[in-house]
Design a protein around this motif. Sequence first.
Motif, PDB file in Angstrom:
ATOM      1  N   TRP A  76       0.727  -1.326   0.018  1.00  0.00           N
ATOM      2  CA  TRP A  76      -0.004   0.204   0.289  1.00  0.00           C
ATOM      3  C   TRP A  76       0.765   1.162  -0.018  1.00  0.00           C
ATOM      4  N   TYR A 115       3.616   1.584  -1.046  1.00  0.00           N
ATOM      5  CA  TYR A 115       4.267   1.738  -2.520  1.00  0.00           C
ATOM      6  C   TYR A 115       3.521   1.688  -3.368  1.00  0.00           C
ATOM      7  N   ARG A 116       2.058   1.703  -3.212  1.00  0.00           N
ATOM      8  CA  ARG A 116       1.358   1.653  -4.430  1.00  0.00           C
ATOM      9  C   ARG A 116       1.490   2.424  -5.808  1.00  0.00           C
ATOM     10  N   LYS A 117       1.218   1.875  -6.786  1.00  0.00           N
ATOM     11  CA  LYS A 117       1.297   2.581  -8.226  1.00  0.00           C
ATOM     12  C   LYS A 117      -0.018   3.212  -8.552  1.00  0.00           C
TER      13      LYS A 117
END
Lengths: 328, 337
Positions: B333, B335-337
């Motif tokens: 979450w 480092y979500r894109k």
Amino acid sequence: MNIKLSEGSGGREMNSLVRDFRKILKVTGEWKHTDNDAAIVKINDDEYVCMTSDSFVVDPIFFPGGNIGDLAFCGTVNDLLVMGCYPKGLSLSFVIEEGFPKKDLDKILESIQAWSKKTTIPIVTGDTKVMEKGKLDKIIINTTAVGICTKEEIIDREVERGDKIILSGGLGEHAVALLSKRFDYETSIKSDSAPLVEELTMVKKQIKQAKDPTRGGLAATLNEFASKYNAIIEIDETSIPIKKEVKSVTKLLGLDPYVLACEGRFVCTVGKDKADDVLKELKVFNKDAAIIGEVKEIKSKKPEVLLLTKIGKRILHEPSGNIVPRIC
Amino acid sequence: MSSKQMLAKIAELNKQLKKSITIMEVCGGHTNTVMRYGIRDELPENINLVSGPGCPVCVTAQEDVDNVVELALQGIPIATYGDMLRVPGTKMSLDDARSQGADVTIIYSADEMLKPENKKRVFFAVGFETTTPMTAFLLSKGITVYSAHKIMIPPMKALLDDPKIKIDGFILPGHVSTVAGEELWKNLGVPGVISGFGEEQILHGVCLLTELIIINEKKIINDYKEVVFKEGNTKAKELVEKTMKLCDASWRGVGVIPQSGLEPKENKLNAKIKYKEILKNVKSKEYKECICGDILKGIKKPTDCKLFGKACTPENPKGACMVSEEGSCQIEWRYRK
């Protein structure tokens, strides 16, 4: 539902709580920027009044490089200074726990006095309450600062594509000084707590937006910029000034320096042609000042902060959760 | 070698691979670096890096959370590490119990338990080999402990036996190895590299593992020699030996793994025994839509979960993997894109 600790950490949860406040407290009158660190109101053709308020609940109250008094003074005046306004005066209120040592209170007051003298910003009013032992943790300080400024002085100018992002000094030093004290680590890092008077006075006419990255740190500040202008901001990780010792302590504690609070730094956006000049001026005050990135796009459908790492690129999100409790 | 050079070397090695391989990074600290630098996306398609069961908060069973919530609600003062407060129980988390008036305090370091105001508290202890010695120290000082401590080898062996996943090698946790020593891993059965937590160290670990897998050599390489020694921290191990004993332990989403936990040797310091009357009626039920169990086993990814980022976020976690900084879901979450 009851209030949770994370709702005071300067991240997503706190923003959502503040939005809830604003649903109830709707009257803002002629005041602008009421969702900012400081609000402003026009008082005549040339002048604006600028006002901010803040509370301080730090643990420990004495730490390398300062105490809760330094934070109260600096944190409050900085909120006006980043708007471009020089504070005219400060209010200072204490809520003190019964049994609190008088000599500690004196030390806190002396720190505040020293800044007040140095910056010539007077403490003009205040209030004192004492609560029964055990009803609060040592001491809470609440402040208000008011100032008058002209329209030209207000740091709120349109951001454009290509604008550079400048950070005025190293990240994470306040938080690391405090955490080191809490965990009994020996470090040479001191809190960066300081009023941003001189550096902001020097550059305020050349910069477009400024904000001090306190709770929520650089990540929160940049995301705020991004969402205000629907901008895509790109930051180069290798250019962000972080002292080696700060890196080590944050690694040791598993913390992300990008979300840690600073108390004497600001982040600003500057037109690309002026960026080198502003940087040169800021370096006089802090040699770690650096251009850390730029505005890649404005009015984007997907505003975000991108971080270029040594390997690739990732999104730097607005922080959430309990980042580090009670450090400012 | 720089990260980019190492990626190039891995790409070269990849050409020698006859099939795709799966490498598990066991520790949440490693997962964080992997995600932070987007390492998974940079690796060749044939080299799969999956996250394992090394987040102590995440593996803590629902019943342990429920038990400690019950103790807190019954007026027994509790102390625990910050992350444990937000792990959801069947009815509520410790944080919820606290906002209902239960006395639950956060400690940052085990020695805070020795302060006069904390000594009477039950310490809800979690963690692997890395943090167990601190709890052992507290037991030696007479602190009562509710132990959810676990050891690393049994779940890893269980994973190697699990038909749903085939693991070709492990990036082994650096901090666990610092305490337990290189020798902990000697009978693992697949290659392993003990790694530090920087992006370059992890990439180097992947490099070494791929080489070992290519030549089919099942040895363990210590690639974190600055802090990991053969025998580990003997003083810490002795303290654990003296105050704690192996027991069966329940793992979130996985169930009971025999002899995979540690509990106090002295019954009077073991909260599970001391308060068994209070605990006997506690009923636990895992949230059925949460797939934390499969995520901990590396079988599924956080993004495979239909709750991920919708019903389950760090602010409002439904599963333990979303609570901890070292949990796969929270890391995904963050480092979500």
